[in-house]
Structures are given as C-alpha cells and as structure tokens.
Scaffold this motif. Structure first.
Motif, PDB file in Angstrom:
ATOM      1  N   UNK A  44      26.709  29.335  28.244  1.00 44.12           N
ATOM      2  CA  UNK A  44      25.879  28.488  29.104  1.00 44.12           C
ATOM      3  C   UNK A  44      26.680  27.283  29.608  1.00 44.12           C
ATOM      4  N   UNK A  45      27.532  26.732  28.740  1.00 38.94           N
ATOM      5  CA  UNK A  45      28.372  25.601  29.144  1.00 38.94           C
ATOM      6  C   UNK A  45      29.307  25.991  30.284  1.00 38.94           C
ATOM      7  N   UNK A  46      30.017  27.100  30.114  1.00 40.92           N
ATOM      8  CA  UNK A  46      30.968  27.554  31.130  1.00 40.92           C
ATOM      9  C   UNK A  46      30.238  27.913  32.416  1.00 40.92           C
ATOM     10  N   UNK A  47      29.127  28.629  32.283  1.00 43.81           N
ATOM     11  CA  UNK A  47      28.363  29.041  33.463  1.00 43.81           C
ATOM     12  C   UNK A  47      27.882  27.832  34.260  1.00 43.81           C
ATOM     13  N   UNK A  48      27.309  26.852  33.561  1.00 42.77           N
ATOM     14  CA  UNK A  48      26.739  25.689  34.249  1.00 42.77           C
ATOM     15  C   UNK A  48      27.810  24.823  34.894  1.00 42.77           C
ATOM     16  N   UNK A  49      28.917  24.578  34.159  1.00 44.63           N
ATOM     17  CA  UNK A  49      29.967  23.723  34.705  1.00 44.63           C
ATOM     18  C   UNK A  49      30.588  24.333  35.949  1.00 44.63           C
ATOM     19  N   UNK A  50      30.794  25.662  35.945  1.00 40.38           N
ATOM     20  CA  UNK A  50      31.401  26.317  37.104  1.00 40.38           C
ATOM     21  C   UNK A  50      30.395  26.558  38.223  1.00 40.38           C
ATOM     22  N   UNK A  51      29.129  26.727  37.870  1.00 39.70           N
ATOM     23  CA  UNK A  51      28.095  26.911  38.890  1.00 39.70           C
ATOM     24  C   UNK A  51      27.995  25.675  39.786  1.00 39.70           C
ATOM     25  N   UNK A  52      28.174  24.492  39.177  1.00 41.66           N
ATOM     26  CA  UNK A  52      28.157  23.249  39.947  1.00 41.66           C
ATOM     27  C   UNK A  52      29.240  23.276  41.017  1.00 41.66           C
ATOM     28  N   UNK A  53      30.344  23.965  40.716  1.00 40.95           N
ATOM     29  CA  UNK A  53      31.475  24.039  41.654  1.00 40.95           C
ATOM     30  C   UNK A  53      31.370  25.235  42.589  1.00 40.95           C
ATOM     31  N   UNK A  54      30.247  25.962  42.522  1.00 44.97           N
ATOM     32  CA  UNK A  54      30.037  27.070  43.453  1.00 44.97           C
ATOM     33  C   UNK A  54      30.368  28.456  42.917  1.00 44.97           C
ATOM     34  N   UNK A  55      30.675  28.563  41.623  1.00 45.01           N
ATOM     35  CA  UNK A  55      30.975  29.875  41.048  1.00 45.01           C
ATOM     36  C   UNK A  55      29.713  30.734  41.028  1.00 45.01           C
ATOM     37  N   UNK A  56      29.850  32.009  41.398  1.00 44.24           N
ATOM     38  CA  UNK A  56      28.678  32.882  41.563  1.00 44.24           C
ATOM     39  C   UNK A  56      28.421  33.817  40.390  1.00 44.24           C
ATOM     40  N   UNK A  57      29.284  33.833  39.382  1.00 34.49           N
ATOM     41  CA  UNK A  57      29.106  34.769  38.277  1.00 34.49           C
ATOM     42  C   UNK A  57      27.901  34.380  37.422  1.00 34.49           C
ATOM     43  N   UNK A  58      27.219  35.398  36.877  1.00 37.35           N
ATOM     44  CA  UNK A  58      26.047  35.179  36.037  1.00 37.35           C
ATOM     45  C   UNK A  58      26.462  35.008  34.576  1.00 37.35           C
ATOM     46  N   UNK A  59      25.517  34.579  33.759  1.00 38.38           N
ATOM     47  CA  UNK A  59      25.798  34.464  32.324  1.00 38.38           C
ATOM     48  C   UNK A  59      26.151  35.825  31.741  1.00 38.38           C
ATOM     49  N   UNK A  60      25.494  36.886  32.249  1.00 35.28           N
ATOM     50  CA  UNK A  60      25.781  38.235  31.750  1.00 35.28           C
ATOM     51  C   UNK A  60      27.222  38.642  32.077  1.00 35.28           C
ATOM     52  N   UNK A  61      27.689  38.302  33.265  1.00 39.15           N
ATOM     53  CA  UNK A  61      29.069  38.623  33.645  1.00 39.15           C
ATOM     54  C   UNK A  61      30.072  37.811  32.829  1.00 39.15           C
ATOM     55  N   UNK A  62      29.747  36.546  32.558  1.00 36.00           N
ATOM     56  CA  UNK A  62      30.636  35.719  31.737  1.00 36.00           C
ATOM     57  C   UNK A  62      30.693  36.271  30.313  1.00 36.00           C
ATOM     58  N   UNK A  63      29.543  36.725  29.804  1.00 38.05           N
ATOM     59  CA  UNK A  63      29.507  37.344  28.474  1.00 38.05           C
ATOM     60  C   UNK A  63      30.434  38.557  28.430  1.00 38.05           C
ATOM     61  N   UNK A  64      30.374  39.363  29.473  1.00 37.69           N
ATOM     62  CA  UNK A  64      31.224  40.558  29.533  1.00 37.69           C
ATOM     63  C   UNK A  64      32.703  40.171  29.534  1.00 37.69           C
ATOM     64  N   UNK A  65      33.061  39.122  30.254  1.00 37.76           N
ATOM     65  CA  UNK A  65      34.458  38.689  30.289  1.00 37.76           C
ATOM     66  C   UNK A  65      34.905  38.175  28.922  1.00 37.76           C
ATOM     67  N   UNK A  66      34.028  37.442  28.234  1.00 42.20           N
ATOM     68  CA  UNK A  66      34.364  36.978  26.885  1.00 42.20           C
ATOM     69  C   UNK A  66      34.610  38.161  25.960  1.00 42.20           C
ATOM     70  N   UNK A  67      33.885  39.244  26.192  1.00 45.09           N
ATOM     71  CA  UNK A  67      34.025  40.449  25.359  1.00 45.09           C
ATOM     72  C   UNK A  67      35.097  41.395  25.899  1.00 45.09           C
ATOM     73  N   UNK A  68      35.938  40.856  26.805  1.00 44.40           N
ATOM     74  CA  UNK A  68      37.067  41.615  27.369  1.00 44.40           C
ATOM     75  C   UNK A  68      36.634  42.879  28.120  1.00 44.40           C
ATOM     76  N   UNK A  69      35.482  42.803  28.772  1.00 43.93           N
ATOM     77  CA  UNK A  69      35.007  43.925  29.579  1.00 43.93           C
ATOM     78  C   UNK A  69      35.290  43.643  31.050  1.00 43.93           C
ATOM     79  N   UNK A  70      35.413  44.702  31.819  1.00 41.80           N
ATOM     80  CA  UNK A  70      35.667  44.564  33.253  1.00 41.80           C
ATOM     81  C   UNK A  70      34.352  44.315  33.979  1.00 41.80           C
ATOM     82  N   UNK A  71      34.404  43.482  35.016  1.00 43.47           N
ATOM     83  CA  UNK A  71      33.223  43.235  35.832  1.00 43.47           C
ATOM     84  C   UNK A  71      33.615  43.307  37.309  1.00 43.47           C
TER      85      UNK A  71
END
Length: 317
Positions: A44-71
C-alpha cells in the motif's frame, strides 16, 4: 541554520494526540502484526507513493512483482515499482542524517528513469500545475549548500522527531534538489526519519492518506511557500500521521482475539481499571465485546472485580 516554522496550538494538540497513540502502538502490536499484514502495508505504501506521481499499476500488480511474477503494464511504471520495492526493502539500512545515503537512495529509486540519478540538478526548475507556475525552485547553484544545511538540521538532537520529519519533507520539496523523484524521496525520507524513532512507521502506510488527500497535500506546500515557513505543511502532515495511527489501532482492535487484547492491556502496567478504561484503549471495540473480554479475564483469573454494573472496578491480581 534551523528552518523557519511556528509551533501553533494545532501542532501542539496533534503532537499530544500522536504521542498518546504511539504509546498504544507498542511492541505488543508490532509483534502481533503478521508477516502478511506487514507485506500488505508495504504494498500500500509503494502503491500510494507512486500513484501520486501518476503510476498506473494496481496493488495486485505490485503484489505480483514482489512475488517475482510477470505482469503486463507500462515499462516505466513497472520499473518505478521494482526500484521502489528494492529501496523500501533496505530502508532500515539507511541513516537518515546521511546525505550520502540520501543520494544513494535516490540513485536506486530513479535508476533507469532519468539521467544522472543520485545527483543534484544542474539546471533551474519550476513546478507547473495546469497552466499555473506553482513554485520556482532555488537556483541550482544553491542546491548543494542548502541540502548540506538541511542535513545538518537533521542532526539536531533537541528537535522533536515528529517535527523534524515534517520540516525535512517540506524543505526538501521546496529546494527540489533533483530533476525528478523529489516527491517520492520526500515521503520515503520522512518514513525513514520517523521509523528510526518509532519502528511502527516502517509498516505504517501514511502515503495512502496523502494519496487520498492530494489537494490538501499540494495546498499545504503552496501555503507554506507563500508564508516562507513550513508551519502549514507540518500541520497537514501531523494530521496524516495521527489518522494513520488511528486507522492501525482500529484495525488491530478488530483482528485481535480477546486473549490478545487482554494480554496487551495488562502489559500497559495498570493496577486497577474500569470497563471504560479498557474501551478507551481499544476505541473500535463495542461495549458488549469489552464486557465479554473482561468476563474472559475473570475466568482466567487475570484480575478480580469489585462492585457491580457501571461501578465495577477491576484489580489485577
């Protein structure tokens, strides 16, 4: 030189409230916060901080990246998240009063996203909102000197950490030392300053509330610019911190079992208390649940009761 700001009645009230809430969010809460909850808060921290800067990835996509999955997503947005994951994972290794650590964190956060990450800007910049120029940053020649002064201020041990973190965040945004990444660095470094004194801030996503109140965030920066001091921004950020602590307290009150709540309450060191005292600690608790908790405590002989109904007092055995 100490950056200018005023201590207002509102600031004093917020500091008092935050201090009380920090007293409740102690090791008992942190030790009971599951690894899964910590992971969710980091996301949630990463998602919110980057969302302020215009990042479009969702929390689910960030979770997948943390788990080393492709998105599937914009390459720049994916790189922003991967960089942020790496930096936040090693945040506790940084020393907040180290300018070298600050530059290294910017290098890792912005690598591949801009030229010369980890280096101060060498040109003038302005911040434009719509068709309006909101802020003209100081000349680039002044940046190294101003940032050095700001890091000297961070070494002031007489300054309250709560105030220090807000002042640094504002002053860094005002100086705007980098061509890009200033906003996310301001939020990152404030988290670092706070967690050095209060470990809960490592997993407290106050960036979520900033993301939800972006207009107030930018307004507080603008008002502070016009006033020539960070007072308005300090008030805004302290309100965000207070609300974030309130949210985590309410959340923990919901997920704790009765025995967890009783264990936490008894560790506060009270010798005698009422049901009202118990409910003041767990503010999201209903009176019926509080009564059931206290009945369980009596059955376990954790304390004794004297009196009846609203006059009942509990004495720890």
């Amino acid at each position: 030189m100490k950056p200018p700001y005023d201590i207002t009645p509102r600031i004093l009230k917020l500091i008092t409230s935050i201090s009380e809430k920090l007293g409740e969010v102690n090791a008992s809460y942190l030790s009971k916060q599951s690894p899964q909850l910590r992971k969710q808060n980091r996301i949630r921290t990463i998602h919110s901080s980057l969302q302020i800067e215009g990042n479009t990835l969702t929390e689910q996509q960030i979770t997948a990246l943390i788990e080393n999955k492709r998105i599937i997503g914009p390459e720049k947005d994916v790189l922003e998240v991967l960089n942020a994951i790496r930096v936040y994972e090693k945040l506790s290794q940084f020393k907040y009063s180290s300018e070298q650590n600050f530059l290294h964190a910017h290098f890792e956060l912005m690598s591949g996203l801009m030229d010369d990450p980890g280096k101060y800007r060498t040109q003038g910049v302005g911040i434009v909102k719509g068709s309006q120029v909101e802020h003209i940053a100081p000349p680039f020649e002044n940046v190294p000197y101003q940032m050095k002064n700001l890091f000297e201020y961070l070494k002031d041990t007489d300054e309250l950490v709560l105030i220090k973190s807000c002042v640094f965040h504002y002053e860094m945004e005002f100086i705007h030392p980098f061509l890009d990444g200033n906003g996310r660095m301001g939020r990152l470094w404030q988290s670092l300053i706070l967690m050095t004194e209060y470990p809960v801030f490592e997993f407290l996503p106050f960036e979520t509330l900033i993301s939800q109140t972006q207009d107030e965030y930018y307004q507080s920066l603008s008002l502070s610019d016009k006033a020539g001091k960070s007072t308005f921004f300090i008030e805004y950020m302290l309100e965000v911190i207070e609300k974030s602590l309130e949210n985590i307290l309410n959340y923990n009150s919901r997920i704790f079992r009765d025995i967890d709540r009783l264990d936490y309450f008894l560790n506060l060191g009270k010798k005698e208390f009422t049901r009202k005292d118990y409910m003041n600690t767990f503010k999201n608790l209903s009176s019926a649940t509080a009564s059931r908790d206290l009945k369980k405590g009596l059955e376990l002989q954790l304390f004794q009761s004297f009196g009846s109904l609203n006059m009942t007092r509990y004495v720890i055995t």
